[in-house]
Design an enzyme around this catalytic site. Structure first.
Site, mmCIF file in Angstrom:
data_model
loop_
_atom_site.group_PDB
_atom_site.id
_atom_site.type_symbol
_atom_site.label_atom_id
_atom_site.label_comp_id
_atom_site.label_asym_id
_atom_site.label_seq_id
_atom_site.Cartn_x
_atom_site.Cartn_y
_atom_site.Cartn_z
ATOM 1 N N GLU A 17 40.454 -13.247 -5.412
ATOM 2 C CA GLU A 17 40.973 -13.392 -4.048
ATOM 3 C C GLU A 17 41.300 -12.035 -3.426
ATOM 4 O OE1 GLU A 17 44.127 -16.257 -3.633
ATOM 5 O OE2 GLU A 17 44.506 -15.696 -1.561
ATOM 6 N N GLY B 296 45.597 -24.280 -3.031
ATOM 7 C CA GLY B 296 46.932 -24.898 -3.012
ATOM 8 C C GLY B 296 47.876 -24.179 -3.957
ATOM 9 N N SER C 57 50.899 -21.815 -2.521
ATOM 10 C CA SER C 57 52.231 -21.674 -1.920
ATOM 11 C C SER C 57 52.886 -23.028 -1.625
ATOM 12 C CB SER C 57 52.136 -20.893 -0.605
ATOM 13 O OG SER C 57 51.467 -19.687 -0.814
#
Ligand SMILES: Cc1cc2nc3c(=O)[nH]c(=O)nc-3n(C[C@H](O)[C@H](O)[C@H](O)COP(=O)(O)OP(=O)(O)OC[C@H]3O[C@@H](n4cnc5c(N)ncnc54)[C@H](O)[C@@H]3O)c2cc1C
Length: 382
Positions: free
Chosen positions: A248, A130, A132
Protein backbone atom coordinates in the site's frame (compact mmCIF):
# COMPACT_ATOMS: atom_id res chain seq x y z
CA UNK A 1 8.30 15.13 -17.34
CA UNK A 2 9.25 11.54 -16.46
CA UNK A 3 12.31 11.75 -18.71
CA UNK A 4 13.44 14.82 -16.73
CA UNK A 5 13.25 12.78 -13.52
CA UNK A 6 15.06 9.68 -14.72
CA UNK A 7 18.45 9.24 -13.10
CA UNK A 8 18.78 5.51 -13.63
CA UNK A 9 17.53 3.11 -16.25
CA UNK A 10 14.55 0.84 -15.83
CA UNK A 11 14.70 -2.61 -17.44
CA UNK A 12 14.22 -2.19 -21.21
CA UNK A 13 11.25 -4.55 -21.30
CA UNK A 14 9.41 -2.38 -18.74
CA UNK A 15 10.33 0.85 -20.54
CA UNK A 16 9.00 -0.64 -23.77
CA UNK A 17 5.51 -0.44 -22.28
CA UNK A 18 5.52 3.37 -22.12
CA UNK A 19 4.64 4.35 -25.73
CA UNK A 20 1.56 2.12 -25.86
CA UNK A 21 0.28 3.42 -22.52
CA UNK A 22 0.89 7.02 -23.58
CA UNK A 23 -0.92 6.51 -26.89
CA UNK A 24 -3.88 4.94 -25.06
CA UNK A 25 -4.03 7.80 -22.55
CA UNK A 26 -3.71 10.45 -25.28
CA UNK A 27 -6.79 9.01 -26.90
CA UNK A 28 -8.82 8.21 -23.79
CA UNK A 29 -8.17 11.29 -21.67
CA UNK A 30 -8.31 13.86 -24.47
CA UNK A 31 -10.38 16.87 -23.47
CA UNK A 32 -10.68 16.01 -19.76
CA UNK A 33 -10.14 19.16 -17.67
CA UNK A 34 -7.14 19.21 -15.32
CA UNK A 35 -9.24 19.68 -12.18
CA UNK A 36 -10.83 16.30 -13.03
CA UNK A 37 -7.52 14.67 -13.97
CA UNK A 38 -6.00 15.88 -10.67
CA UNK A 39 -8.25 13.33 -8.89
CA UNK A 40 -6.37 10.42 -10.56
CA UNK A 41 -6.31 7.56 -8.06
CA UNK A 42 -9.34 9.12 -6.34
CA UNK A 43 -11.18 9.12 -9.70
CA UNK A 44 -13.53 6.12 -10.03
CA UNK A 45 -14.30 5.05 -13.60
CA UNK A 46 -15.13 1.35 -13.98
CA UNK A 47 -15.24 1.58 -17.80
CA UNK A 48 -11.76 3.08 -17.86
CA UNK A 49 -10.48 0.29 -15.60
CA UNK A 50 -12.04 -2.35 -17.87
CA UNK A 51 -10.48 -0.73 -20.94
CA UNK A 52 -7.09 -0.99 -19.19
CA UNK A 53 -7.81 -4.62 -18.29
CA UNK A 54 -8.59 -5.45 -21.91
CA UNK A 55 -5.05 -4.35 -22.73
CA UNK A 56 -3.58 -6.51 -19.95
CA UNK A 57 -2.85 -3.51 -17.72
CA UNK A 58 -4.72 -4.59 -14.61
CA UNK A 59 -3.22 -7.37 -12.48
CA UNK A 60 0.00 -7.13 -14.49
CA UNK A 61 2.07 -8.76 -11.76
CA UNK A 62 -0.37 -11.65 -11.21
CA UNK A 63 0.62 -14.98 -12.77
CA UNK A 64 -0.77 -15.70 -16.25
CA UNK A 65 -2.44 -18.90 -14.97
CA UNK A 66 -4.82 -16.59 -13.06
CA UNK A 67 -5.39 -14.24 -15.98
CA UNK A 68 -2.66 -11.82 -14.88
CA UNK A 69 0.12 -10.34 -16.96
CA UNK A 70 2.95 -12.39 -15.45
CA UNK A 71 5.14 -9.27 -15.43
CA UNK A 72 7.49 -8.01 -12.72
CA UNK A 73 7.08 -5.00 -10.43
CA UNK A 74 9.05 -2.73 -12.81
CA UNK A 75 6.37 -3.13 -15.49
CA UNK A 76 3.75 -2.13 -12.95
CA UNK A 77 5.90 0.84 -11.90
CA UNK A 78 6.08 2.14 -15.49
CA UNK A 79 2.36 1.68 -15.96
CA UNK A 80 1.51 3.32 -12.62
CA UNK A 81 3.84 6.22 -13.34
CA UNK A 82 2.24 6.92 -16.72
CA UNK A 83 -1.29 6.63 -15.32
CA UNK A 84 -0.64 8.85 -12.30
CA UNK A 85 1.34 11.56 -14.08
CA UNK A 86 -1.45 11.89 -16.63
CA UNK A 87 -4.20 11.84 -14.01
CA UNK A 88 -5.94 8.71 -15.27
CA UNK A 89 -9.01 7.74 -13.18
CA UNK A 90 -7.66 4.50 -11.74
CA UNK A 91 -9.46 4.33 -8.40
CA UNK A 92 -11.90 1.55 -9.36
CA UNK A 93 -9.27 -1.18 -9.75
CA UNK A 94 -6.36 0.42 -7.86
CA UNK A 95 -6.69 -1.28 -4.48
CA UNK A 96 -7.34 -4.73 -5.99
CA UNK A 97 -4.42 -4.33 -8.37
CA UNK A 98 -2.00 -2.91 -5.80
CA UNK A 99 -2.69 -4.97 -2.71
CA UNK A 100 -5.77 -7.24 -2.59
CA UNK A 101 -4.62 -9.34 -5.57
CA UNK A 102 -1.02 -9.73 -4.31
CA UNK A 103 -2.37 -10.49 -0.81
CA UNK A 104 -4.68 -13.25 -2.10
CA UNK A 105 -1.85 -14.59 -4.26
CA UNK A 106 0.44 -14.79 -1.24
CA UNK A 107 -1.93 -16.04 1.46
CA UNK A 108 -5.10 -17.26 -0.29
CA UNK A 109 -6.17 -20.86 -0.84
CA UNK A 110 -6.03 -22.39 -4.32
CA UNK A 111 -9.80 -21.91 -4.58
CA UNK A 112 -9.58 -18.23 -3.54
CA UNK A 113 -6.88 -17.61 -6.14
CA UNK A 114 -8.93 -19.34 -8.86
CA UNK A 115 -12.03 -17.36 -7.94
CA UNK A 116 -10.72 -13.84 -7.27
CA UNK A 117 -7.55 -13.29 -9.30
CA UNK A 118 -9.02 -13.64 -12.81
CA UNK A 119 -11.83 -11.26 -11.81
CA UNK A 120 -9.30 -8.74 -10.52
CA UNK A 121 -7.24 -8.93 -13.72
CA UNK A 122 -10.40 -8.41 -15.78
CA UNK A 123 -11.41 -5.40 -13.65
CA UNK A 124 -14.60 -7.24 -12.75
CA UNK A 125 -13.91 -7.36 -9.01
CA UNK A 126 -13.11 -4.11 -7.20
CA UNK A 127 -11.86 -4.24 -3.62
CA UNK A 128 -11.68 -1.95 -0.60
CA UNK A 129 -9.53 -2.01 2.53
CA UNK A 130 -11.31 -2.61 5.85
CA UNK A 131 -8.72 -1.65 8.41
CA UNK A 132 -9.65 1.63 10.20
CA UNK A 133 -12.46 1.81 12.77
CA UNK A 134 -13.91 4.70 14.82
CA UNK A 135 -11.44 4.19 17.70
CA UNK A 136 -8.74 2.41 15.73
CA UNK A 137 -7.00 4.35 12.99
CA UNK A 138 -3.38 4.75 13.97
CA UNK A 139 -3.99 2.28 16.77
CA UNK A 140 -5.05 -0.42 14.33
CA UNK A 141 -4.32 -3.29 16.71
CA UNK A 142 -7.06 -2.00 19.04
CA UNK A 143 -9.83 -2.73 16.51
CA UNK A 144 -13.09 -4.21 17.76
CA UNK A 145 -14.92 -5.66 14.76
CA UNK A 146 -15.23 -9.36 15.46
CA UNK A 147 -15.87 -12.51 13.44
CA UNK A 148 -17.10 -15.47 15.45
CA UNK A 149 -17.01 -19.03 14.15
CA UNK A 150 -20.43 -20.61 13.49
CA UNK A 151 -21.58 -23.91 11.99
CA UNK A 152 -21.85 -22.23 8.58
CA UNK A 153 -18.68 -20.20 8.72
CA UNK A 154 -18.34 -16.83 10.42
CA UNK A 155 -20.64 -14.19 11.89
CA UNK A 156 -19.27 -10.69 11.46
CA UNK A 157 -20.24 -7.79 13.74
CA UNK A 158 -18.78 -4.31 14.05
CA UNK A 159 -17.92 -1.20 12.07
CA UNK A 160 -15.25 0.07 9.69
CA UNK A 161 -14.59 3.73 8.92
CA UNK A 162 -13.00 5.79 6.13
CA UNK A 163 -13.29 2.83 3.78
CA UNK A 164 -12.43 4.17 0.33
CA UNK A 165 -14.84 2.99 -2.38
CA UNK A 166 -16.81 0.62 -0.11
CA UNK A 167 -19.98 1.98 -1.76
CA UNK A 168 -18.73 0.91 -5.20
CA UNK A 169 -16.49 -2.07 -4.50
CA UNK A 170 -17.55 -5.71 -4.70
CA UNK A 171 -15.37 -6.99 -1.86
CA UNK A 172 -13.61 -5.80 1.26
CA UNK A 173 -10.61 -7.45 2.83
CA UNK A 174 -11.29 -6.75 6.48
CA UNK A 175 -8.91 -7.03 9.40
CA UNK A 176 -11.01 -8.30 12.30
CA UNK A 177 -10.66 -9.94 15.67
CA UNK A 178 -11.34 -13.69 15.57
CA UNK A 179 -10.18 -14.50 19.11
CA UNK A 180 -9.14 -12.81 22.34
CA UNK A 181 -9.86 -9.19 23.30
CA UNK A 182 -8.70 -5.74 22.05
CA UNK A 183 -6.12 -5.77 24.87
CA UNK A 184 -4.47 -8.77 23.17
CA UNK A 185 -3.37 -6.34 20.45
CA UNK A 186 -1.61 -8.18 17.59
CA UNK A 187 -2.77 -11.62 18.75
CA UNK A 188 -6.10 -12.98 17.52
CA UNK A 189 -6.53 -10.79 14.41
CA UNK A 190 -7.41 -12.28 11.01
CA UNK A 191 -8.24 -11.15 7.50
CA UNK A 192 -11.58 -12.01 5.93
CA UNK A 193 -12.82 -11.32 2.44
CA UNK A 194 -16.30 -9.87 2.65
CA UNK A 195 -18.77 -9.86 -0.24
CA UNK A 196 -20.28 -6.39 0.17
CA UNK A 197 -23.63 -7.42 -1.33
CA UNK A 198 -24.43 -9.71 1.64
CA UNK A 199 -27.39 -8.99 3.93
CA UNK A 200 -26.55 -7.19 7.18
CA UNK A 201 -24.08 -4.74 5.61
CA UNK A 202 -24.90 -1.02 5.65
CA UNK A 203 -22.64 1.42 3.82
CA UNK A 204 -22.87 5.16 4.44
CA UNK A 205 -20.85 7.57 2.34
CA UNK A 206 -18.93 10.45 3.98
CA UNK A 207 -18.31 13.66 2.00
CA UNK A 208 -14.81 15.16 2.05
CA UNK A 209 -13.66 18.79 2.05
CA UNK A 210 -13.63 18.97 -1.76
CA UNK A 211 -17.28 17.87 -2.05
CA UNK A 212 -16.31 14.40 -3.33
CA UNK A 213 -17.68 11.28 -1.66
CA UNK A 214 -15.21 8.42 -1.82
CA UNK A 215 -14.91 7.03 1.69
CA UNK A 216 -17.52 5.40 3.91
CA UNK A 217 -18.72 4.05 7.19
CA UNK A 218 -19.46 0.33 6.89
CA UNK A 219 -21.61 -1.46 9.46
CA UNK A 220 -21.71 -5.26 9.87
CA UNK A 221 -24.79 -6.51 11.66
CA UNK A 222 -24.36 -10.27 12.18
CA UNK A 223 -23.25 -10.81 8.60
CA UNK A 224 -23.00 -14.53 7.73
CA UNK A 225 -19.77 -15.33 5.94
CA UNK A 226 -18.74 -18.73 4.54
CA UNK A 227 -15.83 -20.71 6.05
CA UNK A 228 -13.61 -19.83 3.11
CA UNK A 229 -13.93 -16.09 3.80
CA UNK A 230 -10.75 -16.44 5.87
CA UNK A 231 -7.66 -15.29 3.96
CA UNK A 232 -4.48 -16.88 5.29
CA UNK A 233 -4.31 -18.29 8.79
CA UNK A 234 -6.69 -17.67 11.67
CA UNK A 235 -4.83 -15.31 14.04
CA UNK A 236 -2.11 -14.36 11.52
CA UNK A 237 -3.84 -11.15 10.41
CA UNK A 238 -1.32 -8.74 11.90
CA UNK A 239 1.68 -10.19 10.04
CA UNK A 240 -0.37 -10.36 6.83
CA UNK A 241 -1.62 -6.79 7.13
CA UNK A 242 1.92 -5.54 7.74
CA UNK A 243 3.01 -7.15 4.47
CA UNK A 244 -0.06 -5.66 2.77
CA UNK A 245 0.86 -2.18 4.02
CA UNK A 246 4.24 -2.49 2.29
CA UNK A 247 2.32 -2.84 -1.02
CA UNK A 248 0.00 0.00 0.00
CA UNK A 249 2.79 2.43 0.87
CA UNK A 250 5.48 1.60 -1.66
CA UNK A 251 4.03 2.69 -5.00
CA UNK A 252 4.71 5.83 -7.04
CA UNK A 253 1.27 7.14 -6.04
CA UNK A 254 2.98 8.36 -2.86
CA UNK A 255 5.11 10.84 -4.82
CA UNK A 256 2.91 11.85 -7.76
CA UNK A 257 -0.24 13.10 -5.95
CA UNK A 258 0.23 16.72 -7.09
CA UNK A 259 1.76 15.95 -10.47
CA UNK A 260 -1.19 17.02 -12.63
CA UNK A 261 -1.12 20.40 -10.90
CA UNK A 262 2.66 20.67 -11.29
CA UNK A 263 2.37 19.93 -15.02
CA UNK A 264 -0.49 22.41 -15.43
CA UNK A 265 1.58 25.09 -13.67
CA UNK A 266 4.63 24.34 -15.86
CA UNK A 267 2.43 24.62 -18.96
CA UNK A 268 1.23 28.00 -17.68
CA UNK A 269 4.84 29.14 -17.13
CA UNK A 270 5.79 28.09 -20.64
CA UNK A 271 2.86 30.05 -22.08
CA UNK A 272 3.39 33.18 -19.99
CA UNK A 273 7.19 33.70 -19.84
CA UNK A 274 8.25 32.55 -16.38
CA UNK A 275 10.38 34.81 -14.19
CA UNK A 276 13.52 33.71 -12.36
CA UNK A 277 11.72 32.90 -9.12
CA UNK A 278 9.29 30.61 -10.97
CA UNK A 279 12.13 28.83 -12.73
CA UNK A 280 14.02 28.41 -9.45
CA UNK A 281 10.92 26.88 -7.85
CA UNK A 282 10.30 24.55 -10.80
CA UNK A 283 13.93 23.42 -10.61
CA UNK A 284 13.73 22.91 -6.86
CA UNK A 285 10.60 20.76 -7.16
CA UNK A 286 12.14 18.67 -9.93
CA UNK A 287 15.32 18.26 -7.89
CA UNK A 288 13.22 16.88 -5.04
CA UNK A 289 11.17 14.62 -7.28
CA UNK A 290 14.08 12.97 -9.07
CA UNK A 291 15.70 11.30 -6.01
CA UNK A 292 12.25 10.43 -4.62
CA UNK A 293 11.53 8.60 -7.86
CA UNK A 294 14.83 6.79 -7.49
CA UNK A 295 13.84 5.72 -3.99
CA UNK A 296 10.44 4.57 -5.21
CA UNK A 297 12.23 2.57 -7.91
CA UNK A 298 14.54 1.05 -5.31
CA UNK A 299 11.41 -0.10 -3.42
CA UNK A 300 10.11 -1.57 -6.65
CA UNK A 301 13.36 -3.53 -6.99
CA UNK A 302 12.74 -4.99 -3.51
CA UNK A 303 9.16 -5.92 -4.45
CA UNK A 304 10.49 -7.48 -7.68
CA UNK A 305 12.70 -9.68 -5.47
CA UNK A 306 9.57 -10.69 -3.47
CA UNK A 307 10.77 -8.81 -0.40
CA UNK A 308 8.43 -6.86 1.89
CA UNK A 309 10.04 -3.43 2.36
CA UNK A 310 7.93 -2.27 5.31
CA UNK A 311 10.36 0.30 6.75
CA UNK A 312 11.66 1.52 3.40
CA UNK A 313 8.08 2.02 2.17
CA UNK A 314 7.25 4.08 5.28
CA UNK A 315 10.28 6.28 4.60
CA UNK A 316 9.45 6.92 0.93
CA UNK A 317 5.78 7.53 1.71
CA UNK A 318 6.66 10.06 4.40
CA UNK A 319 9.14 11.95 2.19
CA UNK A 320 6.85 11.66 -0.83
CA UNK A 321 3.74 13.03 0.83
CA UNK A 322 5.76 15.94 2.22
CA UNK A 323 6.64 17.00 -1.33
CA UNK A 324 3.11 16.30 -2.61
CA UNK A 325 1.78 18.62 0.09
CA UNK A 326 4.42 21.32 -0.39
CA UNK A 327 3.78 21.57 -4.14
CA UNK A 328 0.31 23.17 -4.08
CA UNK A 329 1.29 25.64 -1.36
CA UNK A 330 4.48 26.69 -3.16
CA UNK A 331 2.66 26.96 -6.49
CA UNK A 332 -0.09 29.05 -4.85
CA UNK A 333 2.57 31.36 -3.38
CA UNK A 334 4.31 31.65 -6.75
CA UNK A 335 1.04 32.55 -8.49
CA UNK A 336 0.21 35.09 -5.79
CA UNK A 337 3.67 36.67 -6.16
CA UNK A 338 2.92 37.76 -9.73
CA UNK A 339 -0.52 39.36 -9.47
CA UNK A 340 -0.22 41.25 -12.77
CA UNK A 341 0.07 38.06 -14.81
CA UNK A 342 -3.01 36.32 -16.12
CA UNK A 343 -3.91 33.16 -14.17
CA UNK A 344 -6.00 30.66 -16.14
CA UNK A 345 -9.22 29.66 -14.39
CA UNK A 346 -8.63 25.93 -14.91
CA UNK A 347 -5.20 26.18 -13.28
CA UNK A 348 -6.78 27.92 -10.27
CA UNK A 349 -9.55 25.31 -10.06
CA UNK A 350 -6.95 22.52 -10.16
CA UNK A 351 -4.90 24.29 -7.52
CA UNK A 352 -7.99 24.75 -5.32
CA UNK A 353 -8.79 21.03 -5.54
CA UNK A 354 -5.24 19.89 -4.72
CA UNK A 355 -4.92 22.40 -1.87
CA UNK A 356 -8.12 21.06 -0.32
CA UNK A 357 -7.33 17.38 -0.74
CA UNK A 358 -3.61 17.39 0.08
CA UNK A 359 -3.92 17.29 3.89
CA UNK A 360 -5.29 13.75 3.43
CA UNK A 361 -2.07 12.62 1.67
CA UNK A 362 -0.28 12.22 5.00
CA UNK A 363 -3.30 10.56 6.68
CA UNK A 364 -4.39 7.84 4.24
CA UNK A 365 -2.25 4.71 4.37
CA UNK A 366 -0.89 5.64 7.82
CA UNK A 367 -0.22 9.09 9.25
CA UNK A 368 3.11 10.90 9.17
CA UNK A 369 3.65 10.38 12.92
CA UNK A 370 2.94 6.65 12.70
CA UNK A 371 5.27 6.24 9.72
CA UNK A 372 8.03 8.06 11.57
CA UNK A 373 7.50 5.66 14.47
CA UNK A 374 7.91 2.71 12.05
CA UNK A 375 11.09 4.28 10.64
CA UNK A 376 12.49 4.97 14.12
CA UNK A 377 11.84 1.35 15.15
CA UNK A 378 13.50 0.16 11.95
CA UNK A 379 16.57 2.25 12.75
CA UNK A 380 16.64 0.85 16.28
CA UNK A 381 15.87 4.25 17.77
CA UNK A 382 12.83 3.15 19.80
C1 LIG B 1 -8.46 9.95 2.04
C2 LIG B 1 -8.44 8.83 3.04
C3 LIG B 1 -8.72 7.55 2.63
C4 LIG B 1 -8.68 6.51 3.56
N1 LIG B 1 -9.01 5.26 3.13
C5 LIG B 1 -9.01 4.24 4.01
C6 LIG B 1 -9.39 2.93 3.60
O1 LIG B 1 -9.71 2.68 2.42
N2 LIG B 1 -9.41 1.93 4.51
C7 LIG B 1 -9.04 2.14 5.80
O2 LIG B 1 -9.04 1.19 6.58
N3 LIG B 1 -8.71 3.37 6.25
C8 LIG B 1 -8.68 4.43 5.38
N4 LIG B 1 -8.35 5.68 5.80
C9 LIG B 1 -8.12 5.91 7.23
C10 LIG B 1 -6.69 6.19 7.60
O3 LIG B 1 -5.89 5.04 7.52
C11 LIG B 1 -6.73 6.77 9.01
O4 LIG B 1 -7.36 8.05 8.91
C12 LIG B 1 -5.38 6.93 9.61
O5 LIG B 1 -4.80 5.68 9.88
C13 LIG B 1 -5.44 7.75 10.92
O6 LIG B 1 -6.38 7.23 11.80
P1 LIG B 1 -7.48 8.18 12.48
O7 LIG B 1 -8.16 8.94 11.41
O8 LIG B 1 -8.28 7.35 13.39
O9 LIG B 1 -6.63 9.25 13.31
P2 LIG B 1 -5.96 9.02 14.73
O10 LIG B 1 -5.30 7.67 14.77
O11 LIG B 1 -6.95 9.35 15.79
O12 LIG B 1 -4.82 10.11 14.71
C14 LIG B 1 -5.08 11.50 14.94
C15 LIG B 1 -3.73 12.23 14.98
O13 LIG B 1 -2.96 11.74 16.12
C16 LIG B 1 -1.69 11.27 15.67
N5 LIG B 1 -1.30 10.08 16.44
C17 LIG B 1 -2.08 9.00 16.70
N6 LIG B 1 -1.37 8.07 17.40
C18 LIG B 1 -0.12 8.59 17.55
C19 LIG B 1 1.07 8.11 18.18
N7 LIG B 1 1.11 6.92 18.76
N8 LIG B 1 2.17 8.91 18.14
C20 LIG B 1 2.13 10.13 17.54
N9 LIG B 1 1.03 10.64 16.94
C21 LIG B 1 -0.09 9.88 16.95
C22 LIG B 1 -1.89 10.89 14.21
O14 LIG B 1 -0.66 10.93 13.50
C23 LIG B 1 -2.88 11.96 13.75
O15 LIG B 1 -2.18 13.14 13.40
C24 LIG B 1 -8.36 6.75 4.91
C25 LIG B 1 -8.08 8.06 5.32
C26 LIG B 1 -8.11 9.09 4.41
C27 LIG B 1 -7.79 10.48 4.88
Amino acid sequence: MIEALSLSELPASAQALRPAVRAFLDETLAGRPTDRLARSWMGFDADFSRALAQRGWVGMTLPTEYGGGGKDAFHRFVLAEELLCRGAPVSAHWIADRQSGPLILKYGTAAQKQFFLPKIAAAEAFFCIGMSEPQSGSDLAGLRTRATRSADGWVLKGQKLWTTNAHKAHYMIALVRTSGAPEDRHQGLSQLVVDLSLPGITIRTIGDLTGDAHFNEVFFDDVQLPHDALVGDDGAGWAQVTAELAFERSGPERIYGSMVLFDAWLAHLRASSADELDLALAGRLLAHLAPLREMSLALTALLARSQSPVIEAALVKDLGTELEQAMPTLIADALAASPGRERPEMLLRTLAYVLQVCPSFSLRGGTREILRGVIARGLGLR
